[in-house]
Scaffold this motif. Structure first.
Motif, PDB file in Angstrom:
ATOM      1  N   ARG A  36     -17.659  89.688 -45.282  1.00  0.00           N
ATOM      2  CA  ARG A  36     -16.271  89.402 -45.558  1.00  0.00           C
ATOM      3  C   ARG A  36     -16.709  88.125 -46.613  1.00  0.00           C
ATOM      4  O   ARG A  36     -15.078  87.624 -45.922  1.00  0.00           O
ATOM      5  N   ASP A  46     -14.331  97.362 -43.101  1.00  0.00           N
ATOM      6  CA  ASP A  46     -15.042  96.137 -44.622  1.00  0.00           C
ATOM      7  C   ASP A  46     -14.631  97.545 -45.658  1.00  0.00           C
ATOM      8  O   ASP A  46     -15.270  97.130 -46.434  1.00  0.00           O
ATOM      9  N   ASP A  56     -11.162  98.281 -36.717  1.00  0.00           N
ATOM     10  CA  ASP A  56     -11.943  96.768 -36.940  1.00  0.00           C
ATOM     11  C   ASP A  56     -13.365  96.785 -35.500  1.00  0.00           C
ATOM     12  O   ASP A  56     -13.762  96.026 -35.033  1.00  0.00           O
ATOM     13  N   GLY A  61      -6.508  92.813 -46.827  1.00  0.00           N
ATOM     14  CA  GLY A  61      -8.074  92.387 -46.307  1.00  0.00           C
ATOM     15  C   GLY A  61      -9.373  91.209 -47.116  1.00  0.00           C
ATOM     16  O   GLY A  61     -10.060  90.807 -46.568  1.00  0.00           O
ATOM     17  N   VAL A  62      -8.965  90.946 -48.163  1.00  0.00           N
ATOM     18  CA  VAL A  62      -9.526  90.216 -48.700  1.00  0.00           C
ATOM     19  C   VAL A  62      -9.149  90.088 -50.385  1.00  0.00           C
ATOM     20  O   VAL A  62      -8.522  90.778 -50.878  1.00  0.00           O
ATOM     21  N   SER A  71     -12.307  98.235 -47.638  1.00  0.00           N
ATOM     22  CA  SER A  71     -11.700  97.149 -48.449  1.00  0.00           C
ATOM     23  C   SER A  71     -12.674  96.447 -49.514  1.00  0.00           C
ATOM     24  O   SER A  71     -12.541  95.088 -50.095  1.00  0.00           O
ATOM     25  N   ARG A  95     -15.273  94.906 -49.070  1.00  0.00           N
ATOM     26  CA  ARG A  95     -15.919  93.472 -48.541  1.00  0.00           C
ATOM     27  C   ARG A  95     -16.926  93.448 -47.124  1.00  0.00           C
ATOM     28  O   ARG A  95     -17.421  92.871 -46.451  1.00  0.00           O
ATOM     29  N   THR A  96     -17.929  94.123 -47.698  1.00  0.00           N
ATOM     30  CA  THR A  96     -19.217  94.507 -47.104  1.00  0.00           C
ATOM     31  C   THR A  96     -20.865  93.644 -47.740  1.00  0.00           C
ATOM     32  O   THR A  96     -21.454  93.574 -46.808  1.00  0.00           O
TER      33      THR A  96
END
Length: 587
Positions: free
Chosen positions: A147, A108, A83, A270-271, A111, A113-114
């Motif tokens: 994110r 990120d 993190d 995460g997402v 997951s 989620r970038t």
């Protein structure tokens, strides 16, 4: 346990027949044992070689959890953090902009989620090293805020694989082998299709043809490529061992092999994952999907389900389990036309073992896939090319021939054979047919699909760019200049004098690029055009040409639409050594 499955073999044999499945492998685990590991159909349909628990299979994106766990081991050792910004640990990693550089974390990247789209064509059959893929992250432009949404991205896993090497001193595959596979006793797992093909029972790819039920054998994909995003190959028996480890929180045979805290981290939300199946089918077996790192969780008929899929051409896998009930299923399917069985067979098994009211997932999905297949077939039959009539290419075909380069996607080569242009990009080699103006299209190939190339001209009229549609955007490939022979460079470097006595220097700079420099002016890189003609990015509308007199250069001409100037070659080259060199513009 087997009693609850009922006539599962009969169910599978019917699927093989109804779906025209070349081959499929299934394993089921409960608590700390494997209760079934079996193949149905053929691992090699042409040779009628049976699919068994010892058949090697490409698990594709189920590789990702191995990579996430490997990264977690480095987090556990203090070499990384899930993190904190990843560039605190790996300053050489560059994203598209400063905002991403300062904020993106390992979580990120793992997951999805970038906010950076897939850009799969950067790596697909590119045969680039992990270091080369790592360097290309900076060209990937985000399409969503960090994110804010789930955007699946293989390239981030390739980059994490290289990060593992940078921080551990071991290649990604060696690290996974030494730190994960060997401790787990997974001796029948490797990292490339080439590895798989050296084993006794490799799975062989088969597909249905687009417009018939006939099965045919396409080539393997990327046989020599080791990929942290999706290259692991393994037997059903070995993947059953992996499944048992996941279900038992890192323990195998009573021993803690993978720290439980690492596995728990990969399951942390995460997402949110879009419910794509519901949007397409109108129903969904899984609700409220959340992606962690290398796998996702969802609710399956009220039961927590952890899972991940994997897809390569002709090879489709699903690794899933119910954490609370400690029931797990692996399904490996040969054939794109029956790929969805990787999910449906697992659902059927869970329904039977949990004693849930039956839902005929396979029939629902069969009906949908047949409708979709027929719709695509009819769409291809309806299509009518609609070029602008009575147009022709702006140049002779030879004018399009050359090598074109993109900083992220690499080289594209256009050649001419038997008066027809040919496209060569990665492993794709197809003929190009004139469509209209400077657009050329390939046939719609069974394996490689259809490609369209739009050529563009410079302000001076020559073909200097080729545009392809890649990753949902235009990708502009710039024509690369021919290499100037050293014998020519030796002749043209020197001092040249204008008609009013101003001296200019032609020489090689520190990067061994040919440059032109006038006193108190910027240095121009001379880019080869044709013969002894050159161009400059600083003066794009100007052509430079060295004039020969026998075997020696006597002058340098340069012209644009307004005027032409001639510089005479001087025998006095002292100016070359006394002029200061500045940074040259070469792009």
């Amino acid at each position: 346990m087997l009693r609850e499955l009922g006539d599962f073999d009969g169910f599978m044999e019917k699927l093989i027949s109804d779906w025209n499945v070349p081959g499929i492998g299934v394993s089921i685990a409960k608590d700390d044992e494997v209760v079934l590991s079996k193949g149905y159909g053929y691992r090699d349909h042409a040779s009628k070689l049976p699919y068994t628990a010892a058949t090697w299979f490409p698990i594709a994106s189920n590789t990702k959890l191995f990579t996430a766990v490997a990264a977690g081991l480095l987090v556990d050792r203090g070499l990384l953090s899930f993190d904190r910004p990843i560039r605190e640990f790996v300053p050489s990693l560059r994203f598209y902009d400063k905002a991403l550089d300062e904020a993106v974390t390992l979580r990120d990247m793992l997951s999805h989620r970038t906010g950076v789209p897939r850009h799969d064509m950067i790596w697909y059959e590119a045969r680039l090293s992990l270091a080369e893929l790592f360097e290309r992250i900076r060209f990937m432009k985000p399409t969503a805020p960090l994110r804010s949404k789930f955007i699946y991205n293989n390239m981030m896993y390739e980059a994490v694989g290289h990060i593992i090497e940078l921080l551990s001193g071991k290649r990604w595959d060696h690290f996974v082998r030494d730190e994960i596979l060997t401790p787990l006793g997974m001796t029948d797992t490797a990292f490339t299709i080439a590895d798989m093909l050296t084993r006794a029972e490799p799975a062989v790819p088969f597909l249905e043809k687009r417009d018939s039920d006939e099965l045919w054998q396409p080539p393997y994909m990327d046989a020599d490529e080791s990929s942290p995003a999706g290259s692991i190959v393994a037997t059903m028996d070995d993947m059953s061992r992996w499944l048992l480890m996941l279900m038992n929180k890192g323990r195998v045979a009573g021993k803690q092999v993978i720290p439980e805290r690492i596995l728990k981290a990969t399951l942390a939300p995460g997402v949110a994952v879009p419910d794509a199946m519901n949007e397409v089918l109108g129903f969904t077996p899984e609700l409220n999907g959340i992606y962690g790192m290398g796998r996702q969780t969802a609710s399956y008929r009220g039961h927590l389900l952890a899972s991940h899929g994997g897809d390569l051409r002709a090879f489709h896998s699903q690794v899933s389990y119910l954490p609370n009930e400690k029931i797990g299923v692996n399904v490996f399917v040969i054939g794109d036309h029956c790929a969805i069985l990787r999910n449906a067979v697992g659902y059927e098994i869970y329904d039977r073992l949990l004693g849930l009211p039956p839902t005929d997932w396979t029939q629902r999905l069969f009906d949908f896939t047949r409708r979709a297949r027929n719709s695509l077939r009819e769409a291809r039959q309806r299509v009518v090319p609609n070029p602008v009539p009575n147009t022709c290419p702006s140049h002779d075909l030879a004018g399009y021939v050359g090598r074109y380069e993109h900083p992220a996607y690499g080289p594209l080569t256009i050649s001419l054979e038997n008066n027809q242009l040919q496209l060569a990009f990665r492993q794709t080699c197809l003929p190009l047919n004139h469509f209209h103006y400077d657009r050329f299209d390939t046939p719609d190939d069974e394996v490689d699909g259809a490609w369209s190339v739009l050529f563009q001209t410079s302000s001076l009229g020559d073909i200097d760019r080729a545009v392809l549609w890649l990753d949902q955007a235009e990708a502009i490939f710039k024509r690369t200049p021919d290499t100037v022979p050293q014998s020519v460079i030796d002749k043209i470097t020197g001092t040249y004098v204008t008609a009013i006595g101003i001296k200019a220097a032609v020489r090689l700079n520190r990067e061994q690029k040919l440059t032109l420099r006038f006193p108190n002016g910027p240095t121009e890189v001379l880019v080869p055009f044709k013969d002894l003609q050159f161009r400059s990015y600083l003066s794009p509308e100007t052509t430079f040409e060295f004039v020969m007199d026998g075997d020696r250069v006597k002058a340098l001409r340069h012209w644009d639409a307004i005027a032409e100037f001639v510089l005479t070659r001087s025998e006095d080259d002292d100016t070359i050594d006394t002029m200061e060199e500045d940074e040259a513009a070469d792009d």
